[in-house]
Design a protein around this motif. Structure first.
Motif, PDB file in Angstrom:
ATOM      1  N   TRP A  22      -3.729 101.024  22.050  1.00 24.40           N
ATOM      2  CA  TRP A  22      -3.488  99.589  22.162  1.00 24.40           C
ATOM      3  C   TRP A  22      -2.147  99.377  22.856  1.00 24.40           C
ATOM      4  O   TRP A  22      -1.120  99.931  22.441  1.00 24.40           O
ATOM      5  CB  TRP A  22      -3.458  98.956  20.770  1.00 24.40           C
ATOM      6  CG  TRP A  22      -4.790  98.593  20.207  1.00 24.40           C
ATOM      7  CD1 TRP A  22      -5.313  97.344  20.067  1.00 24.40           C
ATOM      8  CD2 TRP A  22      -5.790  99.489  19.680  1.00 24.40           C
ATOM      9  NE1 TRP A  22      -6.561  97.400  19.486  1.00 24.40           N
ATOM     10  CE2 TRP A  22      -6.873  98.707  19.250  1.00 24.40           C
ATOM     11  CE3 TRP A  22      -5.863 100.880  19.550  1.00 24.40           C
ATOM     12  CZ2 TRP A  22      -8.023  99.256  18.690  1.00 24.40           C
ATOM     13  CZ3 TRP A  22      -7.007 101.442  19.000  1.00 24.40           C
ATOM     14  CH2 TRP A  22      -8.070 100.642  18.577  1.00 24.40           C
ATOM     15  N   CYS A  38     -17.308 102.469  19.851  1.00 22.90           N
ATOM     16  CA  CYS A  38     -16.959 103.701  20.552  1.00 22.90           C
ATOM     17  C   CYS A  38     -18.022 104.757  20.257  1.00 22.90           C
ATOM     18  O   CYS A  38     -18.242 105.114  19.093  1.00 22.90           O
ATOM     19  CB  CYS A  38     -15.582 104.168  20.091  1.00 22.90           C
ATOM     20  SG  CYS A  38     -15.076 105.764  20.737  1.00 22.90           S
ATOM     21  N   ALA A  84     -16.365  96.390  24.202  1.00 23.56           N
ATOM     22  CA  ALA A  84     -15.879  95.336  23.320  1.00 23.56           C
ATOM     23  C   ALA A  84     -16.914  94.219  23.278  1.00 23.56           C
ATOM     24  O   ALA A  84     -17.604  93.951  24.266  1.00 23.56           O
ATOM     25  CB  ALA A  84     -14.543  94.787  23.811  1.00 23.56           C
ATOM     26  N   HIS A  85     -17.029  93.586  22.119  1.00 24.26           N
ATOM     27  CA  HIS A  85     -17.923  92.432  21.999  1.00 24.26           C
ATOM     28  C   HIS A  85     -17.315  91.266  22.767  1.00 24.26           C
ATOM     29  O   HIS A  85     -16.114  91.008  22.664  1.00 24.26           O
ATOM     30  CB  HIS A  85     -18.111  92.065  20.532  1.00 24.26           C
ATOM     31  CG  HIS A  85     -19.275  91.167  20.287  1.00 24.26           C
ATOM     32  ND1 HIS A  85     -19.304  89.843  20.688  1.00 24.26           N
ATOM     33  CD2 HIS A  85     -20.478  91.396  19.678  1.00 24.26           C
ATOM     34  CE1 HIS A  85     -20.458  89.296  20.340  1.00 24.26           C
ATOM     35  NE2 HIS A  85     -21.181  90.220  19.720  1.00 24.26           N
ATOM     36  N   ILE A 120     -10.849  94.939  16.859  1.00 21.09           N
ATOM     37  CA  ILE A 120     -10.157  95.070  18.132  1.00 21.09           C
ATOM     38  C   ILE A 120      -8.700  94.619  18.057  1.00 21.09           C
ATOM     39  O   ILE A 120      -7.871  95.044  18.877  1.00 21.09           O
ATOM     40  CB  ILE A 120     -10.901  94.295  19.234  1.00 21.09           C
ATOM     41  CG1 ILE A 120     -10.507  94.822  20.612  1.00 21.09           C
ATOM     42  CG2 ILE A 120     -10.646  92.801  19.127  1.00 21.09           C
ATOM     43  CD1 ILE A 120     -11.369  94.316  21.733  1.00 21.09           C
ATOM     44  N   SER A 163      -9.230  91.350  25.433  1.00 18.18           N
ATOM     45  CA  SER A 163     -10.160  90.652  24.554  1.00 18.18           C
ATOM     46  C   SER A 163      -9.733  89.222  24.326  1.00 18.18           C
ATOM     47  O   SER A 163      -8.542  88.907  24.319  1.00 18.18           O
ATOM     48  CB  SER A 163     -10.262  91.382  23.210  1.00 18.18           C
ATOM     49  OG  SER A 163     -10.950  90.599  22.247  1.00 18.18           O
ATOM     50  N   LEU A 184     -15.071  96.321  18.420  1.00 17.94           N
ATOM     51  CA  LEU A 184     -14.971  97.365  19.424  1.00 17.94           C
ATOM     52  C   LEU A 184     -15.883  98.503  18.983  1.00 17.94           C
ATOM     53  O   LEU A 184     -15.855  98.919  17.826  1.00 17.94           O
ATOM     54  CB  LEU A 184     -13.530  97.839  19.528  1.00 17.94           C
ATOM     55  CG  LEU A 184     -13.212  99.069  20.364  1.00 17.94           C
ATOM     56  CD1 LEU A 184     -13.373  98.753  21.843  1.00 17.94           C
ATOM     57  CD2 LEU A 184     -11.797  99.550  20.082  1.00 17.94           C
TER      58      LEU A 184
END
Length: 246
Positions: free
Chosen positions: A144, A179, A170-171, A191, A126, A177
């Motif tokens: 992560w 889901c 993800a944006h 995120i 990201s 984020l």
């Protein structure tokens, strides 16, 4: 317009390469980078899947990167919006493996490791966490990873769903984020820290009242520049959410 074969035609693939259930999650996956004009393609080649790097302007394959994976590639994500990481990509496999590669290195491949117990739905970097890879699997876990330390041990794990995670995105410009899962819910996370920001379960009527429960989710897509999220479901309905955290 032009067409060409991005992946070699392969023989019938063993069902074990697709993970639990033996059902193929995909035949081929692609990642397009507008800035460089490159198309990345991968799939279920045997014995080891390769990532084929294509120059779209000349329609020539300029590189092939060995993923060192034993299963079909299920996702590819690039660094289109991550400054300085335009040549870096991350991918996942049907057996829960993750791999990262950078075309500036001699072999291309940086890391390859078994990171999840089930098929990887998506994995990406990201703009708001450039040293982090976020990945999620059908088991319902989000992880992560700090790429500066490899991808052997995650620094954060979140249980995102009670049922199977079906889609993860993800944006492109905001630290969000999303889901989606088969248990009729969409979770929104930050995120960077992995904190849950919202849980979407119901449709809204035109009067702003709570409507019916959303069906099992099979696809998501963010608006590229605003906080809008489209949610597609297994019954062919599409719901659009809008708001600070949707």
């Amino acid at each position: 317009a032009s067409t060409w074969r991005a992946l070699p035609q392969t023989s019938k693939v063993l069902s074990t390469r697709y993970g639990a259930g033996g059902q193929p999650p995909c035949v081929a996956v692609y990642e397009w980078q507008q800035g460089s004009g490159r198309l990345y393609a991968a799939g279920d080649e045997m014995p080891v899947p390769l990532v084929h790097v294509w120059d779209a302007g000349t329609e020539q394959c300029i590189n092939e990167i060995n993923t060192q994976a034993s299963a079909a590639v299920t996702c590819l994500s690039g660094g289109e919006y991550t400054s300085g990481m335009e040549s870096a990509l991350v991918g996942g496999t049907a057996h829960g493996g993750l791999f990262t590669f950078d075309q500036r290195t001699p072999s291309g491949l940086l890391y390859s490791s078994q990171c999840h117990s089930q098929r990887v739905v998506n994995a990406f970097r990201s703009l708001h966490a450039p040293n982090t890879v976020v990945s999620g699997s059908t088991a319902g876990d989000l992880k992560w990873w700090d790429v500066r330390r490899g991808i052997s041990t995650p620094y954060r794990i979140v249980s995102a769903a009670k049922a199977a995670v079906s889609t993860l995105i993800a944006h492109p410009h905001l630290p969000l984020l999303a889901c989606g899962s088969t248990d009729q819910a969409v979770e929104i996370f930050n995120i960077k820290e992995g904190d849950q920001l919202n849980l979407l379960k119901y449709q809204s009527t035109f009067l702003g009242q709570v409507g019916q429960r959303i069906p099992p989710v099979n696809c998501l897509d963010f608006h590229p520049f605003s906080t809008q999220l489209a949610v597609g479901s297994t019954d062919s309905t599409v719901v659009l959410y809008k708001g600070t955290y949707l």
